[in-house]
Design a protein around this motif. Sequence first.
Motif, PDB file in Angstrom:
ATOM      1  N   TYR A 207       3.777  -9.603 -91.336  1.00 19.37           N
ATOM      2  CA  TYR A 207       2.947 -10.567 -90.623  1.00 19.37           C
ATOM      3  C   TYR A 207       1.891  -9.840 -89.796  1.00 19.37           C
ATOM      4  CZ  TYR A 207       6.058 -14.452 -91.739  1.00 19.37           C
ATOM      5  OH  TYR A 207       6.779 -15.415 -92.384  1.00 19.37           O
ATOM      6  N   GLY A 208       2.284  -8.722 -89.209  1.00 18.35           N
ATOM      7  CA  GLY A 208       1.365  -7.946 -88.390  1.00 18.35           C
ATOM      8  C   GLY A 208       0.187  -7.456 -89.204  1.00 18.35           C
ATOM      9  N   VAL A 209       0.457  -6.878 -90.356  1.00 21.02           N
ATOM     10  CA  VAL A 209      -0.607  -6.379 -91.224  1.00 21.02           C
ATOM     11  C   VAL A 209      -1.509  -7.527 -91.655  1.00 21.02           C
ATOM     12  CG1 VAL A 209      -1.098  -5.352 -93.459  1.00 21.02           C
ATOM     13  CG2 VAL A 209       0.699  -4.403 -92.035  1.00 21.02           C
TER      14      VAL A 209
ATOM     15  N   ILE B 127      -6.302  -9.558 -92.375  1.00 21.99           N
ATOM     16  CA  ILE B 127      -6.888 -10.802 -92.882  1.00 21.99           C
ATOM     17  C   ILE B 127      -7.455 -11.663 -91.757  1.00 21.99           C
ATOM     18  CG2 ILE B 127      -6.496 -12.853 -94.319  1.00 21.99           C
ATOM     19  CD1 ILE B 127      -5.739 -10.524 -95.955  1.00 21.99           C
ATOM     20  N   LEU B 128      -6.650 -11.853 -90.699  1.00 22.78           N
ATOM     21  CA  LEU B 128      -7.050 -12.836 -89.697  1.00 22.78           C
ATOM     22  C   LEU B 128      -7.991 -12.291 -88.633  1.00 22.78           C
ATOM     23  CD1 LEU B 128      -3.835 -14.960 -89.020  1.00 22.78           C
ATOM     24  CD2 LEU B 128      -5.668 -15.325 -90.661  1.00 22.78           C
ATOM     25  N   THR B 129      -7.840 -11.017 -88.278  1.00 22.77           N
ATOM     26  CA  THR B 129      -8.661 -10.502 -87.188  1.00 22.77           C
ATOM     27  C   THR B 129     -10.166 -10.625 -87.465  1.00 22.77           C
ATOM     28  OG1 THR B 129      -6.869  -8.987 -86.659  1.00 22.77           O
ATOM     29  CG2 THR B 129      -8.973  -8.575 -85.586  1.00 22.77           C
ATOM     30  N   PRO B 130     -10.634 -10.185 -88.637  1.00 23.43           N
ATOM     31  CA  PRO B 130     -12.071 -10.327 -88.893  1.00 23.43           C
ATOM     32  C   PRO B 130     -12.520 -11.783 -88.860  1.00 23.43           C
ATOM     33  CG  PRO B 130     -11.015  -8.998 -90.594  1.00 23.43           C
ATOM     34  CD  PRO B 130      -9.930  -9.553 -89.751  1.00 23.43           C
ATOM     35  N   TRP B 131     -11.691 -12.636 -89.414  1.00 23.89           N
ATOM     36  CA  TRP B 131     -11.996 -14.055 -89.448  1.00 23.89           C
ATOM     37  C   TRP B 131     -12.129 -14.595 -88.021  1.00 23.89           C
ATOM     38  CZ3 TRP B 131      -8.220 -18.457 -89.221  1.00 23.89           C
ATOM     39  CH2 TRP B 131      -8.833 -19.660 -89.557  1.00 23.89           C
TER      40      TRP B 131
ATOM     41  N   LEU C 286      -0.934 -17.340 -82.856  1.00 27.50           N
ATOM     42  CA  LEU C 286      -0.916 -17.948 -84.191  1.00 27.50           C
ATOM     43  C   LEU C 286      -0.035 -17.145 -85.153  1.00 27.50           C
ATOM     44  CD1 LEU C 286      -4.653 -18.978 -84.731  1.00 27.50           C
ATOM     45  CD2 LEU C 286      -2.684 -20.465 -84.353  1.00 27.50           C
ATOM     46  N   VAL C 287      -0.209 -15.822 -85.118  1.00 27.09           N
ATOM     47  CA  VAL C 287       0.594 -14.972 -86.001  1.00 27.09           C
ATOM     48  C   VAL C 287       2.074 -15.124 -85.660  1.00 27.09           C
ATOM     49  CG1 VAL C 287       1.129 -12.596 -86.628  1.00 27.09           C
ATOM     50  CG2 VAL C 287      -1.243 -13.327 -86.418  1.00 27.09           C
ATOM     51  N   LEU C 288       2.350 -15.128 -84.354  1.00 26.63           N
ATOM     52  CA  LEU C 288       3.733 -15.291 -83.914  1.00 26.63           C
ATOM     53  C   LEU C 288       4.277 -16.655 -84.339  1.00 26.63           C
ATOM     54  CD1 LEU C 288       5.638 -13.507 -82.386  1.00 26.63           C
ATOM     55  CD2 LEU C 288       4.879 -14.537 -80.253  1.00 26.63           C
ATOM     56  N   GLY C 289       3.435 -17.674 -84.219  1.00 26.90           N
ATOM     57  CA  GLY C 289       3.832 -19.019 -84.630  1.00 26.90           C
ATOM     58  C   GLY C 289       4.186 -19.050 -86.108  1.00 26.90           C
TER      59      GLY C 289
ATOM     60  N   ALA D 172      13.894 -19.815 -81.638  1.00 30.23           N
ATOM     61  CA  ALA D 172      12.645 -19.269 -82.166  1.00 30.23           C
ATOM     62  C   ALA D 172      11.893 -18.528 -81.071  1.00 30.23           C
ATOM     63  CB  ALA D 172      11.785 -20.398 -82.732  1.00 30.23           C
ATOM     64  N   LEU D 173      11.911 -19.109 -79.864  1.00 34.57           N
ATOM     65  CA  LEU D 173      11.230 -18.487 -78.736  1.00 34.57           C
ATOM     66  C   LEU D 173      11.855 -17.131 -78.424  1.00 34.57           C
ATOM     67  CD1 LEU D 173       8.949 -19.176 -76.816  1.00 34.57           C
ATOM     68  CD2 LEU D 173      10.631 -20.059 -75.219  1.00 34.57           C
ATOM     69  N   GLY D 174      13.180 -17.059 -78.529  1.00 39.51           N
ATOM     70  CA  GLY D 174      13.866 -15.797 -78.300  1.00 39.51           C
ATOM     71  C   GLY D 174      13.341 -14.728 -79.240  1.00 39.51           C
ATOM     72  N   ARG D 175      13.140 -15.146 -80.493  1.00 43.27           N
ATOM     73  CA  ARG D 175      12.617 -14.186 -81.455  1.00 43.27           C
ATOM     74  C   ARG D 175      11.180 -13.818 -81.105  1.00 43.27           C
ATOM     75  NH1 ARG D 175      11.688 -14.563 -88.001  1.00 43.27           N
ATOM     76  NH2 ARG D 175      10.777 -12.500 -88.070  1.00 43.27           N
ATOM     77  N   ALA D 176      10.408 -14.834 -80.700  1.00 47.66           N
ATOM     78  CA  ALA D 176       9.003 -14.596 -80.380  1.00 47.66           C
ATOM     79  C   ALA D 176       8.871 -13.596 -79.240  1.00 47.66           C
ATOM     80  CB  ALA D 176       8.329 -15.908 -80.018  1.00 47.66           C
ATOM     81  N   ILE D 177       9.737 -13.756 -78.229  1.00 54.10           N
ATOM     82  CA  ILE D 177       9.628 -12.907 -77.054  1.00 54.10           C
ATOM     83  C   ILE D 177       9.978 -11.458 -77.396  1.00 54.10           C
ATOM     84  CG2 ILE D 177      10.803 -12.422 -74.884  1.00 54.10           C
ATOM     85  CD1 ILE D 177      10.690 -15.469 -74.408  1.00 54.10           C
ATOM     86  N   GLY D 178      10.922 -11.278 -78.282  1.00 57.03           N
ATOM     87  CA  GLY D 178      11.330  -9.929 -78.616  1.00 57.03           C
ATOM     88  C   GLY D 178      10.464  -9.286 -79.684  1.00 57.03           C
ATOM     89  N   GLU D 179       9.552 -10.048 -80.245  1.00 56.01           N
ATOM     90  CA  GLU D 179       8.758  -9.531 -81.351  1.00 56.01           C
ATOM     91  C   GLU D 179       7.861  -8.373 -80.918  1.00 56.01           C
ATOM     92  OE1 GLU D 179       8.007  -8.452 -84.437  1.00 56.01           O
ATOM     93  OE2 GLU D 179       9.325 -10.178 -84.468  1.00 56.01           O
ATOM     94  N   THR D 180       7.926  -7.280 -81.631  1.00 51.16           N
ATOM     95  CA  THR D 180       7.253  -6.070 -81.191  1.00 51.16           C
ATOM     96  C   THR D 180       6.076  -5.683 -82.071  1.00 51.16           C
ATOM     97  OG1 THR D 180       9.424  -5.303 -80.577  1.00 51.16           O
ATOM     98  CG2 THR D 180       7.649  -3.699 -80.503  1.00 51.16           C
ATOM     99  N   VAL D 181       6.385  -5.394 -83.315  1.00 51.34           N
ATOM    100  CA  VAL D 181       5.433  -4.701 -84.181  1.00 51.34           C
ATOM    101  C   VAL D 181       4.162  -5.515 -84.362  1.00 51.34           C
ATOM    102  CG1 VAL D 181       5.109  -3.617 -86.420  1.00 51.34           C
ATOM    103  CG2 VAL D 181       7.371  -3.658 -85.363  1.00 51.34           C
ATOM    104  N   ALA D 182       4.342  -6.765 -84.795  1.00 51.32           N
ATOM    105  CA  ALA D 182       3.177  -7.590 -85.072  1.00 51.32           C
ATOM    106  C   ALA D 182       2.345  -7.755 -83.809  1.00 51.32           C
ATOM    107  CB  ALA D 182       3.613  -8.938 -85.609  1.00 51.32           C
ATOM    108  N   MET D 183       3.039  -7.909 -82.670  1.00 54.83           N
ATOM    109  CA  MET D 183       2.309  -8.140 -81.432  1.00 54.83           C
ATOM    110  C   MET D 183       1.489  -6.932 -81.022  1.00 54.83           C
ATOM    111  SD  MET D 183       2.509 -11.114 -80.430  1.00 54.83           S
ATOM    112  CE  MET D 183       2.377 -11.401 -82.170  1.00 54.83           C
TER     113      MET D 183
END
Lengths: 281, 330
Positions: B144-146, B151-155, B188-191, B247-258
């Motif tokens: 998701y991070g990649v 893809i999304l950053t330039p957009w 958005l990516v996290l969502g 889901a929020l628990g996962r979102a908060i701990g999410e590292t790489v993509a963030m």
Amino acid sequence: MSNQDATVNDISMAQVAESASFANAPVAMSLRNVSVAFNGRTAVRDVSFDVPQNAVTALIGPSGSGKTTLLRALNRLHDLTKGAVVTGDVKLGDIDVYGGTIPTTVLRSRIGMVFQRPNPFPTMSLYDNVVSGLRFNGVKKKSILDDACEQALTAAAIWDEVKDRLKAHGSTLSGGQQQRLCIARALAVEPEVLLMDEPTSALDPISTASIEELIGQIKNRVTIVIVTHNMQQAARVSDQTAFLLMAEDRAGVQIEVGPTSKIFNDPDDSRTLDYIRGRFG
Amino acid sequence: MSLNTSTVSSPSPVTNVEGRKRPSTSSRGAYEYVLLTASALFALIAAYFVGTVIWRAVPAFREQGFGFFSNAMWNSSFDPTVPSQFGSLSMIIGTLITSGIAILIAVIVGTGTALAITFLLPSRLRTIAATLIELLAAVPSVVYGVWGLIILTPWFQYTVGPWLAGIPGFDWLFGTTAGGQCYLLAGLVLGAMILPSYVAIGREVINSVSKELIEASLSLGATQWQTLWKTVIPTARIGLFGAGTLALGRAIGETVAMSMVLGSALSTNYQLLKPGATLAGWIATQWGEAQGSNQVPALFALGVILMVVSLSMSLISNRLVARQRRAATL
């Protein structure tokens, strides 16, 4: 078995005798060649009878005879089941239930239903439960809702027990009270017909007796069709009885329909007699 | 939690085995011994892990005091006369913003999806959809991070960002300049990342709503829509809230993509098109230069905050989901 024989007959003699003569009563619903099939397999076939107004019609028969399936065809509850097809004519007064002239939501508010297990909405208060049907139908005015709530709860003979705690949740009531709450909820929209699907099968004997008494009280304001697996109950509460049986191909068929006193004392069909006498089912 | 129970329960069966109080055969004793060793080992590892993280974080909490929570600065000083400043405020707020956006997306889109799967799809497609969603939930977050970065950053930088920044009257929310990596994109990516697991749990929760309640509602003349809004969702809401918390628990701990799509910036400007940092992402990006410096305790302290937050999240969600099971079955 012979013991049960005697009981059934005693009851039928004593209680059925008073069955009102409803032969001249107006017809609330009429069924003509009603069949229900699920994915091509017929579950109920060719049922035809009239439901007299302000009387109690009981659907009896052994398990698998299609009682509940037939009942649910009357308020189009099979619409939810993919692959279910209802054929034949079901009429509410002059209205063709499956004709599309009346929206299903309106139809269902005119043909109420009470289920096997009490199913009050768990997130709603007693008050909100009772007026939920009116709210679904767009009634917002509090005075109307208040009146309807009291009236329906009174009709369901539970007003005195709950009037001081209408804000409480349905789960605080006993099983029998919950079922009376569900009856009140169904009555609040003032339906013409009330379908009851084994309404006492999850209840204790005392609650059962109170629901049966209630059925006798409310039939002057609503026509009742009740499914029951309990023959004594049919004999006690109903004016007309329809006996269904599973045919060779496992579809439920109508064996005999008539005044309850006749079905229980002098049925035309020997299979009815066998069932009433407890020889099978 | 498991830490406590295993340490408490381990001594008593051991004395039982030694004392031969129970009518146990020697083989039963052996298997008890094996299981006890395994669980004691686990308890040891868990205790060692939690203990060392907290222990290593203590100096940071002691030095920075409450400032660790209220300060947005992160300055490692090499001059002994100038104190280092470590504050987690930026990361805490960054975490809240990105998680908030993510959970909003998950709840709105996810609840709709779960309802659609349960009530609209024919049963054959339902199984396929459920399986696909569960597969999506298993995709590692780096993918998701990649995706977000390439893809999304330039957009975002050239299309979405300028458009949002140009909406008059919303400067306070979006800011006036568009960047690629920003809170909104990260949210958005996290969502998108937590959506599959939310839908998977939400679907089960909605499924657990008794069919009898739905029929009761319809039989009173309710439309399908009213039945969804007034019966299904209220009955399922506790469980949906639980799914959201999980889901929020996962979102908060999410590292790489963030750490990839948020830009790793510390700022007190929290407009949605600005870059920022999250607790977990900051630990990952700072680690390289932190080794051996006085940043280490501060990073451990961020870890402690993360642990406390995710522990409470999972406790809350477990409770809610369990309560839902009891409430939904009549």
